[in-house]
Every structure is written in structure tokens, then in C-alpha cells.
Design a protein around this motif. Structure first.
Motif, mmCIF file in Angstrom:
data_model
loop_
_atom_site.group_PDB
_atom_site.id
_atom_site.type_symbol
_atom_site.label_atom_id
_atom_site.label_comp_id
_atom_site.label_asym_id
_atom_site.label_seq_id
_atom_site.Cartn_x
_atom_site.Cartn_y
_atom_site.Cartn_z
ATOM 1 N N ARG A 158 39.681 39.435 41.603
ATOM 2 C CA ARG A 158 38.838 39.352 40.409
ATOM 3 C C ARG A 158 39.704 39.202 39.170
ATOM 4 O O ARG A 158 40.731 39.866 39.025
ATOM 5 N N GLU B 187 38.797 38.879 34.948
ATOM 6 C CA GLU B 187 37.783 38.769 33.895
ATOM 7 C C GLU B 187 38.421 39.089 32.552
ATOM 8 O O GLU B 187 39.429 39.794 32.481
ATOM 9 N N ARG C 35 37.440 43.312 45.473
ATOM 10 C CA ARG C 35 36.444 42.255 45.339
ATOM 11 C C ARG C 35 35.076 42.815 44.930
ATOM 12 O O ARG C 35 34.299 42.156 44.259
ATOM 13 N N SER D 275 31.578 44.887 37.243
ATOM 14 C CA SER D 275 32.114 43.896 36.300
ATOM 15 C C SER D 275 33.040 44.585 35.297
ATOM 16 O O SER D 275 32.930 45.797 35.067
#
Ligand code: FES
Ligand SMILES: [Fe+2]
Lengths: 421, 164
Positions: free
Chosen positions: A144, A146, A158, A162
């Protein structure tokens, strides 16, 4: 599950005490559990968008025990890859940073695009026709990646929530930093890379500890008093806040100069005009109340487990990773508005160096304190507990209380020992 | 104004060895007096260009003269905790070269190894010092001392709490 020999954290609300076992700073089993339960599952800071400006820009960086290759590919997209050749594991990129069209592994010569896709390999006809297209012959991406307001994070889990959910209440404080300038913020050239011979959690505690300034940083405060024209007459005062998910912050007024935007006499009349103009701009963009907060309050923010963003006399971004129970590697960067006036930039960097970093007038004494704590923990069999009870009875914790530190340890304890803690 | 004889490498070595002695023995105010009134001291971070400016790059140390004199004041106090009790230090200076000189200035470089011992742990700093000197009839004064570490940051040394 780490072998629990008595509790790691001991809370007694009736007596108003919060204690942390010194074993947590020395036990190799605890460190292994931290890797398995914290660093493999939490969002970890990788870098700032501004560090990779053009397509093909890359840097290599150690994050969470891995060696990562962080790139902006030729489509302009950010990638974080494990820096290990899919062939036989050599580090594909051996440079610290630069701009590349492709990366060639020097061992057998496999060539990868800036997004990690296999572009070619010597003697391709010795392999099956579809070999180059198979997923296992491409570089492995971190599960991930972000971004939030320019801060880029990775997660090796994974299934993690968020980034925005993870940051939660801490987002507000990153936004206050990101809002310093409408031109955007950027990392200044030059990295402070050092180490501390102490457990990594001691630096998390220290980074938002408002209690130690008067004694540990006596010489820094002496120094401030002797600068031209002295300080602005503002006493240290403010609040501490537990932000949930282990994050915490102290927010306070302080007498030092802030390029965004608290003037001190040492900056002269021209400096005053510039600081006033910066302040005026903040008011136009954010309104009086938020401008006031951005400009005149300081914030020491810790994002669990190991990202520090201190918006103080300068802005520092800092990470620290355990190398052993009693050793951490620390990286420090300066974050600043893009296109800042040269004199403000200079004042900012001098402000930074006066306090911060392994050659500053303050950080070396922090390093000494942390190493002395670590040495003290040799006595943990007879003297087993740290105390972080300060301000436990208070409705609104002060900036020099330890509410934010309790928040860190509560999350640490939950992640390591779950509900049985 | 009289023409001065050019200085030799051994003149510079004498100066640098005497400087090292002042630092090794913690005579920091006397060391500070080796600088001009506007003399500066820099230790760049190790991932910037060799002659990068501290005005737009993050260094480890970028002391103008005021800050340098404050650094000396600080290090002489008991409350400079990192140097209490004081570390023992030993500076080796070698490979001295005069890079350029004129009637009133001289630049030189020297390789250095500085050992710092505290609490039975010895840290090693090494690299190159670059000096810009001002020269007048009274002799040499340091206008700029730039100590460029040849290590990868301070990963091994942890801090830079002494003058290297
Ligand atoms: S290990 Fe990279 S090409 Fe063989
Ligand atoms: Fe501190």
C-alpha cells in the motif's frame, strides 16, 4: 505473542499513576513483537512528494526494516518498490537518489522501468516466451502507498485501514503544516542522518515531551536570551492532546521566532515587514483564527509509531527505526515553503540548527538523556518502572503533561498484547 | 605595506597542530580567538554538494560568528549535558596542503581524524577540513573552517557535540 513477565504497562486510575515497564526498552522479544505487530501493520512515512519532482526521479530509503526504491515513474505516478531484484535478490538500485530512465541490476543485467516493470534481460531466448510478462519477474511493489497533503506513507499490510482513517485526528495537524504556504511545502536539500544508542520509543516520548525543556535544554534557553534584541515576551504555555490511534500532539506558545509567522527583533525591520506580509496572506486564505493558530502556535506531533512533525522554530520531519533494542537510526529533514524569500529561508535553517539535529544546541542533550535512560534500564530488575503520570487528574492536559505519551503507550500496548493487556 | 614572505606548509601545520591542542585540552575560548571577528564554522550534511551553502541546505552545523561564540559558551557549561562529564578527545591532522595564498589570505586543506571517548565508548570522526585564513602582520586568523565528514552521515557517531 511476546512472553509476558508481568504487565508491560500498569495503569492505576485510583492512585493516578501510569507506569511503563523498563523491560519494554531492552527485551529482544519485545522488539521482535514490535516488528511483527507494529511496523508490519502501521502506516509508515516514506517521504515527501517534493523529493521526487520530475518523471524518473528516484531515491532509496530504509523503511520498516526494508530497503525501498521510491520513484516517480515516466507517467508521473509515485511507486514504492522493494529494492530486490526478482531474479536473485540483489539491490537493483544502489544510488541514494537521482533521475533515471531505467534501472539495470548490475548482477546479471535485468533491466526495469521506473515503475518496476521488467523491460529486458540478457539472453531472453533462454527463457519461456511469456517469462518477461509474468508477475513474479517484475519488481515487487509495497502493498500500500497513499499520500496525505504531500506526505507519502507506505503500509506492508495489504488489509490495513486507509491512510486517512489511520491518521484520524492527526490529519488536522498535518494540514496546519501543509497550509503554511499556498505555494506548497518542500523538503530542503540535506538530510541529517544519525543514531541514538537507546530504544526507539524513547525518541517518540521525547519528541513531544514539553516537561524537559527547562532542565534538559537550559543552555538553549540561555542562548535564546542572548540573541539580538532577545525574545518576544511570550511564556511557554499550551495543551497536550491524545489524538487516538497512538498519535499525540502538544500545542503551545513560545518566545522564539517562527518564519511562519512570529517575528523576533533579531530579524530586523525588513524581516518584520516580510513576516507581517506572510501573516496577512494567511489571514486572507484561512481567516483570522486559523491564521493565528498557524502562525503563533507551535506543535510537536507524533504519528504512531515513528513519524515526528515538529512545527516549531522551523519545521522538522523525523523518523527513527530500531536497529537493536538499544540502538535506533534517525533521519531528520527540514520542510519549508516553496519559493520562500532567501532571508526567511536562511533564518529558518539557522533556527533549525540552533535547536535541532545532532550538532544543535538542544538535540545533543536529548540524545544524552535518552542514552542515560537506556543505561539506567540496566537496573530494571530492582527498579522496573517508568512513570508517565503527569497531569493524569487534569481536565485539559497541559503541554508539559504526559497525556500524549500515555496515548502512545496505550496504542503500543494494544497492538502488542491486544485486549488481554 | 611590507611584502610578506609566502607561508610554507610547515607554517600551516604549526597553526593546525596548535589548534588541535587547544581543542583536545578544552581551551575553547582560546580556540575561538583563532577566528576573525566574522569567522564561521560549518559541518555540512553528507548528502549535499561539496561547497553547498548553508543558506539553502540543511547542515549539521552552520555557525556564524555569534553562534560559534555561543557554542563555545554552551560547551563550557556544566548544563551542556552531552559533554558532562567532558569527553576525552584526540585530533590527528594530516595531508596538509596550501591551496592558494596572497598577501592577505590563504586557503588550505587538511585530513582529520578526531576521536571522542565518553562512558567508555569511542567515536571516530574523519574527513577534510577546509580553511580560509585572513593574514595580516600579526599572523593568521580563521575566516572559515568547513569540516567535511567522509562518513555516511553520523550513523556511527550519533552526535556532533564537540568541535571536530
Ligand atoms: S540478481 Fe538481478 S539480474 Fe540477477
Ligand atoms: Fe528535547
Amino acid at each position: 505473542m511476546p512472553h509476558a513477565i508481568g504487565p508491560a504497562v500498569k495503569i492505576d486510575t485510583a492512585r493516578g499513576t501510569f507506569n511503563v515497564a523498563r523491560r519494554n526498552f531492552v527485551d529482544p522479544g519485545i522488539l521482535q513483537a514490535e516488528h511483527d505487530r507494529i511496523f508490519d501493520h502501521c502506516w509508515l512515512y516514506l517521504g515527501h512528494e517534493s523529493e521526487l519532482r520530475e518523471p524518473g526521479a528516484f531515491l532509496t530509503r530504509a523503511v520498516g526494516g526494508r530497503n525501498l526504491l521510491f520513484t516517480r515513474d515516466n507517467q508521473g505516478k509515485l511507486n514504492a518498490m522493494l529494492n530486490a531484484c526478482p531474479h536473485r535478490g540483489a539491490q537493483v538500485c544502489r544510488e541514494r537518489s537521482g533521475v533515471a530512465k531505467t534501472f539495470q541490476c548490475f548482477y546479471h543485467g535485468w533491466v526495469f522501468g521506473t515503475n518496476g516493470a521488467l523491460r529486458g534481460l540478457p539472453g531472453a531466448d533462454a527463457y519461456q516466451p511469456d517469462f518477461q510478462q509474468r508477475p513474479e519477474t517484475q519488481m515487487t511493489h509495497v502493498p500500500r502507498l497513499e499520500c496525505f497533503r504531500g506526505f507519502v506513507f507506505v503500509n506492508f499490510d495489504r488489509d490495513a485501514v486507509s491512510l486517512e482513517d489511520y491518521l484520524g485526528n492527526a490529519k488536522e495537524y498535518l494540514e496546519l503544516v501543509a497550509d503554511h504556504s499556498e505555494a506548497g511545502m518542500a523538503i530542503v536539500g540535506g538530510t541529517q542522518e544519525y543514531a541514538i544508542r537507546a530504544n526507539w520509543k524513547l525518541l517518540a516520548e521525547n519528541s513531544f515531551d514539553g516537561y524537559h525543556a527547562a532542565t534538559n535544554h537550559a543552555t538553549y534557553l540561555d542562548y535564546l536570551k542572548s540573541t539580538t534584541g532577545g525574545l518576544v515576551p511570550i511564556a511557554l504555555s499550551g495543551t497536550g492532546r491524545a489524538l487516538g490511534n497512538g498519535h499525540g500532539v502538544v500545542e503551545y506558545k513560545a518566545p522564539w521566532g517562527r518564519p511562519i509567522a512570529q517575528w523576533i527583533p533579531a530579524w530586523g525591520e525588513e524581516g518584520k515587514a516580510r513576516v507581517d506580509a506572510i501573516y496577512q496572506k494567511l489571514v486572507e486564505r484561512h481567516g483570522e483564527a486559523r491564521a493565528e493558530r498557524i502562525a503563533h502556535s507551535n506543535r510537536n506531533l507524533v504519528i504512531f509509531p515513528n513519524l515526528v512533525v515538529n512545527d516549531i522554530m522551523a519545521v522538522t520531519v523525523r523518523t527513527f527505526y530500531p536497529k537493536a533494542p538499544d540502538l535506533m537510526a534517525v533521519n531528520g529533514w527540514a520542510l519549508a515553503p516553496q519559493g520562500e524569500h532567501a532571508d526567511d529561508r536562511q533564518a529558518r535553517l539557522y533556527n533549525f540548527l540552533e535547536f535541532l539535529g545532532p550538532g544543535g544546541f538542544a538535540t545533543p542533550d536529548d540524545i544524552e538523556a535518552l542514552e542515560q535512560c537506556q543505561a539506567g534500564f540496566s537496573n530494571m530488575r530492582e527498579a522496573p518502572w517508568n512513570d508517565i503520570s503527569r497531569g493524569m487528574g487534569r481536565q485539559t492536559p497541559a503541554y508539559d503533561d504526559e497525556a500524549q505519551t500515555r496515548s502512545f503507550w496505550t496504542e503500543w500496548n494494544r497492538r502488542l498484547f491486544g485486549d488481554q493487556a | 605595506m611590507s611584502h610578506k614572505t609566502p607561508l610554507t606548509r610547515s607554517d600551516i601545520e604549526d597553526f593546525l597542530f596548535a589548534e588541535a591542542e587547544l581543542l583536545n585540552t578544552w581551551r575553547l575560548p582560546e580556540w575561538l580567538a583563532l577566528f576573525t571577528g566574522d569567522g564561521v564554522y560549518y559541518v555540512p550534511s553528507t548528502d549535499v554538494a561539496p561547497m553547498a551553502s548553508p543558506e539553502n541546505n540543511l547542515f549539521y552545523i552552520a555557525d556564524d560568528h555569534f553562534r560559534l561564540s555561543e557554542r563555545v559558551k554552551r560547551l563550557m557549561k556544566r548544563t551542556a549535558h552531552v559533554e558532562f562529564p567532558r569527553s576525552k578527545t584526540m585530533r590527528l591532522v594530516s595531508n596538509v596542503r596550501i591551496l592558494a595564498q596572497s598577501e592577505d589570505s590563504l586557503s588550505a586543506s587538511a585530513a582529520f581524524i578526531t576521536y571522542r571517548t565518553k562512558d567508555a565508548v569511542t567515536d571516530t570522526y574523519f574527513g577534510t577540513h577546509y580553511y580560509q585564513f585572513a593574514r595580516d602582520d600579526a599572523g593568521l586568523k580563521i575566516r572559515e573552517k568547513r569540516s567535511m565528514l567522509a562518513s555516511d552521515g553520523l550513523r556511527a557517531q550519533c552526535r556532533i557535540s564537540i568541535i571536530i
